[in-house]
Design an enzyme around this catalytic site. Sequence first.
Site, PDB file in Angstrom:
ATOM      1  N   HIS A  74      19.964  60.349  44.468  1.00  0.00           N
ATOM      2  CA  HIS A  74      19.514  60.486  43.080  1.00  0.00           C
ATOM      3  C   HIS A  74      18.517  59.385  42.744  1.00  0.00           C
ATOM      4  O   HIS A  74      18.477  58.342  43.408  1.00  0.00           O
ATOM      5  CB  HIS A  74      20.692  60.319  42.109  1.00  0.00           C
ATOM      6  CG  HIS A  74      21.829  61.260  42.314  1.00  0.00           C
ATOM      7  ND1 HIS A  74      22.001  62.401  41.568  1.00  0.00           N
ATOM      8  CD2 HIS A  74      22.882  61.215  43.180  1.00  0.00           C
ATOM      9  CE1 HIS A  74      23.109  63.024  41.952  1.00  0.00           C
ATOM     10  NE2 HIS A  74      23.656  62.320  42.936  1.00  0.00           N
ATOM     11  N   ASP A 103      15.491  64.908  41.719  1.00  0.00           N
ATOM     12  CA  ASP A 103      15.913  63.737  42.500  1.00  0.00           C
ATOM     13  C   ASP A 103      15.847  64.021  44.012  1.00  0.00           C
ATOM     14  O   ASP A 103      16.162  65.132  44.437  1.00  0.00           O
ATOM     15  CB  ASP A 103      17.361  63.365  42.173  1.00  0.00           C
ATOM     16  CG  ASP A 103      17.630  63.182  40.693  1.00  0.00           C
ATOM     17  OD1 ASP A 103      17.077  63.946  39.896  1.00  0.00           O
ATOM     18  OD2 ASP A 103      18.432  62.309  40.351  1.00  0.00           O
ATOM     19  N   HIS A 134      19.514  65.477  44.780  1.00  0.00           N
ATOM     20  CA  HIS A 134      20.126  66.192  43.655  1.00  0.00           C
ATOM     21  C   HIS A 134      19.364  67.488  43.377  1.00  0.00           C
ATOM     22  O   HIS A 134      19.952  68.499  42.978  1.00  0.00           O
ATOM     23  CB  HIS A 134      20.125  65.289  42.420  1.00  0.00           C
ATOM     24  CG  HIS A 134      21.062  65.738  41.346  1.00  0.00           C
ATOM     25  ND1 HIS A 134      21.186  65.086  40.133  1.00  0.00           N
ATOM     26  CD2 HIS A 134      21.929  66.787  41.281  1.00  0.00           C
ATOM     27  CE1 HIS A 134      22.082  65.706  39.383  1.00  0.00           C
ATOM     28  NE2 HIS A 134      22.545  66.744  40.051  1.00  0.00           N
ATOM     29  N   GLU A 139      22.676  56.457  43.934  1.00  0.00           N
ATOM     30  CA  GLU A 139      21.615  56.337  42.933  1.00  0.00           C
ATOM     31  C   GLU A 139      20.610  55.285  43.408  1.00  0.00           C
ATOM     32  O   GLU A 139      20.992  54.172  43.779  1.00  0.00           O
ATOM     33  CB  GLU A 139      22.194  55.915  41.582  1.00  0.00           C
ATOM     34  CG  GLU A 139      23.050  56.972  40.903  1.00  0.00           C
ATOM     35  CD  GLU A 139      22.223  57.999  40.139  1.00  0.00           C
ATOM     36  OE1 GLU A 139      20.979  57.843  40.070  1.00  0.00           O
ATOM     37  OE2 GLU A 139      22.831  58.950  39.610  1.00  0.00           O
TER      38      GLU A 139
END
Length: 302
Positions: A169, A287, A275, A235
């Site tokens: 992400h 993402d 993502h 992330e």
Amino acid sequence: MLRVLGPQLSTRSTDNPVIFTLPNLGPFMSLRLPPSTSTRTTTRAAAATNTVTVPPAGLSKGDTGPKVKQLQDALVKLGYLTAKQVATGPGTFGAQTETAVKKFQADKKLPTTGYYGEQTQAALKKALSGTPTTPTTPTTPGTKPAVISAPSPNSDSRNGADIDTIVMHHTASNDGKADLSWMRNPKSGVSAHYMVDRDGKIYQLVGDDKRAWHAGKSELHGVPTDVNARSIGIEIVNDGSGKTPFTEAQYKALTELTSHLKEKYDVPMKNIVGHADVAVPKGRKNDPAPNFDWARLRKGIS
């Protein structure tokens, strides 16, 4: 029937076959008789007893029935349970069976959930067939890079699901401190297992054994599924515009972290996704970003 007239019949007894020796009938003569029907039947029965059926995946503590008994028989054969232990609850997935499954999973470098899922089933099949379930070199997963603990309350149980996917992400900003704070805020309702900051520092917010909240409504390769339950979410601090480059430090840290996770959980390359690949409906997410260098990452972890 063998009928002998004359000198007394003498025998030399062996288990199988039986040899009768008649010493005074001219040249030395022995008659070799085949094993009895009962012996052959016993041998076949023993062979059948040694045959173990690997049950289908999807068993956990509290389940009962013949599939659980098959699992117990397999664990007995591999030495993780004893026949005496199984006798106390044949066909019942209790605490002893769960402990045995966890020990097996630990030996095979799988998540020690105690849940008999698809990865555990595959490892069990290989173990029973005599095929090694893990590479001989290296014998342990690649070294996990240094991480900074930053626990988030935003997680729940995987409900026994095996980890087989890694999802990348972007944080939608370039401010790692603010991003970290948001994912640790109970009101945000979001989290990931790891966050890779602009300087390459890796923060761990949720333990691998927990279900982080990062993928939302999702599918994997076109099949609707709870991606959060089966994946590790990472992330990367980036605004996702496609204009802000990912840093060298991020690529280095991400390669090390992904390599470790891929090896530890035996994640296939096709299941290392963004993502954008799993979000439903398609186009809902972009993402990790249009300018993310997937080729570089895949080359580094292959």
